[in-house]
Design a protein around this motif. Sequence first.
Motif, short mmCIF file in Angstrom:
data_model
loop_
_atom_site.label_atom_id
_atom_site.label_comp_id
_atom_site.label_asym_id
_atom_site.label_seq_id
_atom_site.Cartn_x
_atom_site.Cartn_y
_atom_site.Cartn_z
N SER A 222 5.49 9.46 -11.37
CA SER A 222 5.08 8.06 -11.43
C SER A 222 3.79 7.86 -10.64
O SER A 222 3.51 8.58 -9.68
CB SER A 222 6.18 7.17 -10.84
N PRO A 223 2.98 6.87 -11.02
CA PRO A 223 1.71 6.62 -10.33
C PRO A 223 1.88 6.22 -8.88
O PRO A 223 2.88 5.59 -8.51
CB PRO A 223 1.09 5.48 -11.15
N ARG A 224 0.88 6.57 -8.06
CA ARG A 224 0.84 6.14 -6.66
C ARG A 224 -0.41 5.28 -6.47
O ARG A 224 -1.51 5.71 -6.80
CB ARG A 224 0.81 7.34 -5.72
N HIS A 225 -0.20 4.09 -5.93
CA HIS A 225 -1.33 3.15 -5.80
C HIS A 225 -0.89 1.99 -4.94
O HIS A 225 -0.03 2.15 -4.08
CB HIS A 225 -1.76 2.67 -7.18
N LEU B 87 -9.93 -3.59 -3.29
CA LEU B 87 -9.80 -4.81 -2.49
C LEU B 87 -8.70 -4.71 -1.45
O LEU B 87 -8.83 -5.26 -0.34
CB LEU B 87 -9.55 -6.02 -3.40
N ILE B 88 -7.62 -4.02 -1.76
CA ILE B 88 -6.52 -3.89 -0.80
C ILE B 88 -6.50 -2.49 -0.17
O ILE B 88 -5.53 -2.13 0.51
CB ILE B 88 -5.16 -4.22 -1.44
N GLY B 89 -7.57 -1.72 -0.38
CA GLY B 89 -7.68 -0.42 0.27
C GLY B 89 -6.78 0.64 -0.33
O GLY B 89 -6.31 1.54 0.39
N ASP B 90 -6.56 0.57 -1.65
CA ASP B 90 -5.67 1.54 -2.27
C ASP B 90 -6.33 2.19 -3.48
O ASP B 90 -7.49 1.96 -3.78
CB ASP B 90 -4.33 0.89 -2.65
N LEU B 91 -5.56 3.03 -4.18
CA LEU B 91 -6.11 3.91 -5.20
C LEU B 91 -6.38 3.18 -6.52
O LEU B 91 -5.65 2.25 -6.89
CB LEU B 91 -5.16 5.07 -5.47
N THR B 92 -7.40 3.63 -7.23
CA THR B 92 -7.59 3.25 -8.62
C THR B 92 -6.71 4.16 -9.48
O THR B 92 -6.12 5.14 -9.00
CB THR B 92 -9.05 3.43 -9.04
N SER B 93 -6.63 3.87 -10.77
CA SER B 93 -5.82 4.69 -11.66
C SER B 93 -6.36 6.11 -11.78
O SER B 93 -5.58 7.06 -11.91
CB SER B 93 -5.74 4.03 -13.04
N ASN C 27 0.83 -1.21 0.00
CA ASN C 27 0.00 0.00 0.00
C ASN C 27 0.85 1.25 0.00
O ASN C 27 2.01 1.25 0.42
CB ASN C 27 -0.92 0.03 1.23
N HIS C 28 0.22 2.33 -0.48
CA HIS C 28 0.83 3.67 -0.43
C HIS C 28 2.21 3.68 -1.08
O HIS C 28 3.16 4.24 -0.55
CB HIS C 28 0.92 4.17 1.02
N CYS C 29 2.30 3.04 -2.24
CA CYS C 29 3.59 2.98 -2.93
C CYS C 29 3.52 3.75 -4.24
O CYS C 29 2.45 3.97 -4.82
CB CYS C 29 4.00 1.53 -3.20
N VAL C 30 4.67 4.16 -4.70
CA VAL C 30 4.83 4.77 -6.02
C VAL C 30 5.48 3.71 -6.90
O VAL C 30 6.40 3.01 -6.47
CB VAL C 30 5.67 6.05 -5.95
N HIS C 31 5.02 3.59 -8.14
CA HIS C 31 5.40 2.43 -8.96
C HIS C 31 5.73 2.87 -10.38
O HIS C 31 5.02 3.68 -10.97
CB HIS C 31 4.26 1.42 -8.98
N SER D 125 -5.23 7.83 -8.68
CA SER D 125 -3.80 8.08 -8.75
C SER D 125 -3.49 9.31 -9.60
O SER D 125 -2.66 10.15 -9.24
CB SER D 125 -3.08 6.85 -9.34
N LEU D 126 -4.19 9.43 -10.73
CA LEU D 126 -3.98 10.59 -11.60
C LEU D 126 -4.41 11.87 -10.91
O LEU D 126 -3.77 12.92 -11.05
CB LEU D 126 -4.73 10.39 -12.91
N HIS D 127 -5.49 11.79 -10.15
CA HIS D 127 -5.95 12.96 -9.39
C HIS D 127 -4.91 13.34 -8.35
O HIS D 127 -4.62 14.54 -8.15
CB HIS D 127 -7.29 12.66 -8.71
N HIS D 128 -4.32 12.36 -7.68
CA HIS D 128 -3.28 12.63 -6.69
C HIS D 128 -2.06 13.28 -7.34
O HIS D 128 -1.40 14.14 -6.74
CB HIS D 128 -2.86 11.32 -6.01
#
Length: 340
Positions: free
Chosen positions: A267-270, A248-254, A118-122, A257-260
Amino acid sequence: MARTSTVSLSLADAAALVAGILRRAGFGEGHVRALTETMVAGERDGCPAHGLYRTLVCVHSLRAGKVCGDAVPVVHDQAPAIVRVDAGGGFSLLAFEAGLPHLIEKARAGGIAAMAINHCVHFSALWPEIERLTDAGLVALACNPSHAWVAPAGGRVPLLGTNPLAFGWPRPGGRPYVFDFATSAAARGEIELRRRAGEAIPEGWGIDAGGHATTDPQAVLDGGAMLAFGGHKGSALSTMIELIAGPLIGDLTSLESLHHDAGAGASPRHGELILALDPRRFLGDDAPAHLLRAEAFLDRFGDSGARLPSQRRYEARRRSLAEGVRIPAQLHVELLALLE
């Protein structure tokens, strides 16, 4: 400088260059090591979209304040078959390393286990992570959302990420069978590299802002949209990944992520979901016999003239280990500039 001009680097020199840049940019030593290993692996394996070019993206993400360069992952024992790792806003790679021993232990104990990061940048390819699991004798799957760059089948508005899906099957005495592909028609990095090189993209990769098919990578990147592979099939797979590696894992959709990102171009965060399965737990004493059946099946691909996914990467790896890699000279100039 000619577009085709290249610079040759040994793998050791490539790693030293990347590590020096990341260290100077302000990344902590753990992240420097993990990021360097992954980007050099991408270049080594003939996948430049996940190679040294990504150093530019990592530094930009840090400077834009969209990634924490010294984040320390925190591991949580979520459930008997689930480990959760909070990446703390850092890149995912160090969080994966922190959770990996727990995931392996849980998979061997129960036969199947999951790790949620969770809460990772990828930014990276998934096959280096998959190979860590196949090296442990486990079957593995991994997936994650990204930024909303991809229009679903029949649509014009980007709602989905490139949303990679990776799978690995351990093979005794040889390289594992691994595939790792975006559910978009091409990885975002492939389109960006075509733009940087002044080259057109193939038809079917993207549409422009008006929803029209285009071979201009700039039109896709500026207000257009990428397309899913295989029409509605790729779109459905991508939607599945949004759900199982997002809510399902309590994290961001794409889209989230783009809004963030808020226009930073980082890079995306999700989150990321990894599954590990132990054949020996599934099969017990019969495991060797059934794994031999799998080998017989996979061996038929070569006999038929087909190439198994991952074989091209392994060939590129063999060459690179002996000869080093070649990168565009302009990219080399940009990388050197980050050391100044």
